[in-house]
Design an enzyme around this catalytic site. Structure first.
Site, PDB file in Angstrom:
ATOM      1  N   ILE A   1      34.324 -28.519  54.828  1.00  0.00           N
ATOM      2  CA  ILE A   1      34.423 -29.939  54.482  1.00  0.00           C
ATOM      3  C   ILE A   1      34.939 -30.060  53.050  1.00  0.00           C
ATOM      4  O   ILE A   1      34.192 -30.416  52.127  1.00  0.00           O
ATOM      5  CB  ILE A   1      33.070 -30.670  54.663  1.00  0.00           C
ATOM      6  CG1 ILE A   1      32.466 -30.380  56.035  1.00  0.00           C
ATOM      7  CG2 ILE A   1      33.257 -32.178  54.480  1.00  0.00           C
ATOM      8  CD1 ILE A   1      31.082 -30.973  56.259  1.00  0.00           C
ATOM      9  N   PRO A   2      36.219 -29.735  52.844  1.00  0.00           N
ATOM     10  CA  PRO A   2      36.772 -29.916  51.495  1.00  0.00           C
ATOM     11  C   PRO A   2      36.745 -31.388  51.107  1.00  0.00           C
ATOM     12  O   PRO A   2      37.003 -32.252  51.948  1.00  0.00           O
ATOM     13  CB  PRO A   2      38.205 -29.381  51.619  1.00  0.00           C
ATOM     14  CG  PRO A   2      38.506 -29.330  53.074  1.00  0.00           C
ATOM     15  CD  PRO A   2      37.211 -29.257  53.800  1.00  0.00           C
ATOM     16  N   HIS A   3      36.410 -31.661  49.857  1.00  0.00           N
ATOM     17  CA  HIS A   3      36.301 -33.052  49.435  1.00  0.00           C
ATOM     18  C   HIS A   3      36.525 -33.201  47.941  1.00  0.00           C
ATOM     19  O   HIS A   3      36.438 -32.239  47.191  1.00  0.00           O
ATOM     20  CB  HIS A   3      34.930 -33.627  49.830  1.00  0.00           C
ATOM     21  CG  HIS A   3      33.779 -32.848  49.265  1.00  0.00           C
ATOM     22  ND1 HIS A   3      33.308 -31.701  49.856  1.00  0.00           N
ATOM     23  CD2 HIS A   3      33.023 -33.043  48.166  1.00  0.00           C
ATOM     24  CE1 HIS A   3      32.293 -31.231  49.145  1.00  0.00           C
ATOM     25  NE2 HIS A   3      32.106 -32.028  48.108  1.00  0.00           N
ATOM     26  N   GLY A   4      36.837 -34.441  47.565  1.00  0.00           N
ATOM     27  CA  GLY A   4      37.056 -34.751  46.165  1.00  0.00           C
ATOM     28  C   GLY A   4      37.324 -36.229  45.974  1.00  0.00           C
ATOM     29  O   GLY A   4      37.327 -37.002  46.932  1.00  0.00           O
TER      30      GLY A   4
END
Length: 149
Positions: free
Chosen positions: A65-68
């Site tokens: 779950i890559p996030h930013g």
């Protein structure tokens, strides 16, 4: 809040072409641009890579779950990708990731951002859902599973 609230059909990739972590991130971000969203791909990649340096977003069970956060966004966007082969995402359990949910949020949207991440995490705890996700035969089947049909 539902998993589909921040998800659109054109932001779902049934079969990722990428074979490593940086390529996956680029493919997920590029999908936003392809869908017509005004996103600075290089800046988005920098944000995601900076987050990965703090610790992998490959949480185990084949999930990443890559996030930013991005200043240019007005609302949260989610891009979903599937890799039938799996990609080494430096996951906590050292297993390849096959399920990807990229979450990008506006700079000032911390509360909503966390709610979306929590909702995705809850949905992905369901082993039957994860297996159905991986086993989908085409994009229509994946969209149906995600409630976007």
């Amino acid at each position: 809040m539902n998993i589909t609230d921040n998800l659109a059909k054109d932001l779902v990739i049934h079969e990722l072409q990428a074979s490593d972590k940086s390529e996956v991130l680029k493919e997920l971000v590029s999908t936003l641009k392809d869908a017509g969203l005004e996103v600075d791909v290089e800046n988005a990649l920098k944000v995601l890579n900076d987050r990965e340096k703090l610790g992998t977003t490959g949480i185990g069970d084949g999930i990443a779950i890559p996030h930013g956060k991005l200043e240019c966004l007005e609302e949260i966007v989610v891009v979903v990708g599937r890799s039938s082969e799996g990609v080494d995402f430096e996951s906590l359990d050292m297993q390849p990731c096959k399920i990807f949910f990229m979450v990008l949020a506006p700079e000032q949207g911390a509360g909503a951002h966390l709610k979306v991440l929590a909702q995705i995490s809850r949905q992905l705890k369901d082993e039957a859902f994860r297996q159905a996700f991986i086993d989908t035969g085409d994009k229509q089947e994946l969209l149906k599973l995600l409630g976007l049909n």
